[in-house]
Design an enzyme around this catalytic site. Sequence first.
Site, PDB file in Angstrom:
ATOM      1  N   HIS A  82       0.826  -1.211   0.000  1.00 14.60           N
ATOM      2  CA  HIS A  82       0.000   0.000   0.000  1.00 14.60           C
ATOM      3  C   HIS A  82       0.860   1.260   0.000  1.00 14.60           C
ATOM      4  O   HIS A  82       0.378   2.331  -0.381  1.00 14.60           O
ATOM      5  CB  HIS A  82      -1.017  -0.009   1.149  1.00 14.60           C
ATOM      6  CG  HIS A  82      -0.468   0.188   2.520  1.00 14.60           C
ATOM      7  ND1 HIS A  82      -0.172  -0.849   3.378  1.00 14.60           N
ATOM      8  CD2 HIS A  82      -0.178   1.312   3.210  1.00 14.60           C
ATOM      9  CE1 HIS A  82       0.256  -0.375   4.530  1.00 14.60           C
ATOM     10  NE2 HIS A  82       0.264   0.942   4.450  1.00 14.60           N
ATOM     11  N   ASP A 219       1.456  -7.817   2.241  1.00 10.21           N
ATOM     12  CA  ASP A 219       1.547  -6.375   2.012  1.00 10.21           C
ATOM     13  C   ASP A 219       3.007  -5.951   1.818  1.00 10.21           C
ATOM     14  O   ASP A 219       3.654  -5.443   2.728  1.00 10.21           O
ATOM     15  CB  ASP A 219       0.923  -5.639   3.211  1.00 10.21           C
ATOM     16  CG  ASP A 219       0.538  -4.216   2.879  1.00 10.21           C
ATOM     17  OD1 ASP A 219       1.028  -3.693   1.865  1.00 10.21           O
ATOM     18  OD2 ASP A 219      -0.244  -3.624   3.640  1.00 10.21           O
ATOM     19  N   SER A 644       4.051   2.166   8.314  1.00 13.71           N
ATOM     20  CA  SER A 644       3.815   1.187   7.248  1.00 13.71           C
ATOM     21  C   SER A 644       5.107   0.949   6.477  1.00 13.71           C
ATOM     22  O   SER A 644       5.742   1.890   6.007  1.00 13.71           O
ATOM     23  CB  SER A 644       2.736   1.698   6.297  1.00 13.71           C
ATOM     24  OG  SER A 644       1.488   1.751   6.937  1.00 13.71           O
TER      25      SER A 644
END
Length: 711
Positions: A82, A219, A644
């Site tokens: 992402h 991810d 992240s």
Amino acid sequence: MKRLLLSLTAALSLGAHADEGMWTLYNLPQAVYETMKTEGYQLPYDKLYQADDAIMKSVVNFSGYCSGVVVSPDGLVFTNHHCGFEAIRSHSTVEHDYMLNGFYAKTQEEELPNKDMFVSFMVEQRDVTAELTAQGLEQMSAERRAAFLDSVENAMSKQVKEQDSTLRLELKPFYEGNRYYATTYRDFRDLRLVFAIPKSMGKFGGETDNWMWPRQTCDFSVFRIYCDPKTGGPADYSEHNVPYHPKHWARISRDGYQEGSFSMTMGYPGSTSRYLSSYGIRERYAQNDIRQQVRGVKQQVMKRHMDQSEAVRIKYDSKYAQSSNYWKNSIGMNKCIDSIGLIGQKAQFEMQLRQWMDSTGHYADRLDFPLMSRLYDRRMEVMKAWMYFSETFRRTDELSARALRAHNGSHPKGRGKKAYIEFSDYDSWDYDTDRETLGTLLRNYRAKMPAGSPFMPDFFHTIDEQFAGDCQAYADHLYQKSMLMKKGKRIYVNKKSFLKDLGVQYGLDLTTVMADMRQAMERLTDSIAVQERYLCAAKLRMEQDLPHYSDANFTMRMSYGQVREYSLGGKPSGYYTDAHSLLDKMRQGNTVEDYRVEPEMVTLLSEASKTAAGTAASTAYADPRTGKMQLCFLTTNDITGGNSGSPMFDGQNRLIGLAFDGNWDSLASDIFFDSQLARCIGVDIRFVLFMMDRWGHADRLLQEIAAGEKK
């Protein structure tokens, strides 16, 4: 430190065992390092920051909004899928949909450059508070303080660049402005996409599983840093640039982890407010309510159009993901604030702090709780209006963005009557989706703003008088007629036609309301910031025998903890997921869109789940203790947005995963860390390698990483 402190005795008993904390590395308290050792860290202190091979030297700020880690001697960078979402989307077309189908550059020549993307390495950090205080910082007004800090940052930056032109410096406040650190970075601006798995796996679970556990999302995405072929240093994109050869990179571990194993994250957490007053938390609660309401309305329009067209989906995938992420976060944060009675807890702590102030006299002449309460009360209605305005008109639709830029952000080219602006971004938005979004948001803004509000833009009179109150008809007219939306048109800003244009008038009305709001909030905001700064200072003074970390501000931080499950309602969560659990969700793909994957993914994971008697096709990636193909895992690491892509290391500084989310039951973590429930969710590095190998057949990358592991 694990919970808001109801007594000083409680603080002293809790502080020594808490995994809470986003710690700066150059001044890491010795007490924190000693606790890390008891939890499983096995290396000397200097292997974190000071040594030539300190692990922080492999960690990067990824494009100013995420984190990442260098994993090879040729500059490969791992981050989350992402985090690479927009880069993947920007290279995608209906004919070559890398978002849907994934991407692998089989040669370095096929690696894709990305506009405005970069990675930053932190070079040095130091505390400059004493220098600023000596120049009278504490006696300055808010306005003078801001100007002074800007001038100091500029002077420090100039000095750094004179020593090395590839460096830059940032001066940022820590501990609510009670301290200031200067951080030096080196930015590499040629960053190329190397590998991305299909969205079905890189975003598996979508909004259904976002912020939830258990998770099975793979991810990750892979980029490469390129540099000047002559100097080996940063350079703008050029086809002649070569892969960067860092002195340090992270080695990967395939040994895995178990319950209680040490885990450490390093990255760039964006923003937390753990020192925030009870009044500030009450205001945050109101902001969350507004954010989730407006974004929910907007996302319904976007999703409907995305479902109807592949071309629209490609354009809006990233926009939708960014919007929905903090839509759901806002809902979850308020749920947590309510469930733990956080506002009441914080008010109790403030009462204790007042008692300490009364008994010691410290900060009694500066920290004024009744004043803080009045200031927040006065700001509340303006802040609500600002939230509705911001969520409605800023970064929501292309016309509003252009209308605001025409007045506030576009510098005309040329001079006099020939001065003009133009807009070139016509490929990242869809006409029908955008105009319906604007019409829907205009209706919502009118419905939500109180009658007689001074923050209702004048164009609503135009809507009533010329469009019979129909917000969508007004939006349609703007898109059809405004010169701002004409492709390739130069817009001459000094001609009479400019101010007569309805879209330009729309932007001027927005700009006027923005200015009114900012003026109404400015003095209140400055006064509130002073009181919040004193509140933080008083807490630090009262608890001076305890180590304290500063709130996150997108500077490098380290968090330590352990691999650990949690219990909710007496039910244990488990600390990892495996291939079986992913297959179970894949079988629901006919009814749950977010669990829908390509048939080849089902085949791959079916093979990975066959672990009996060591016969799995995934033996090289199976856990040596459980014999299972493990996918994602939980740790007690303290993270927030910006983390992240943060590398997750074991006790020997070896990479075991990438952080990508927190759990639903701890979404108040930005303002309160609940050690019983707060968990970091990471993707197992072995799952990453498995997908690169079995799906991507990325042999050259795997060999490059493996070679780096041996050095």
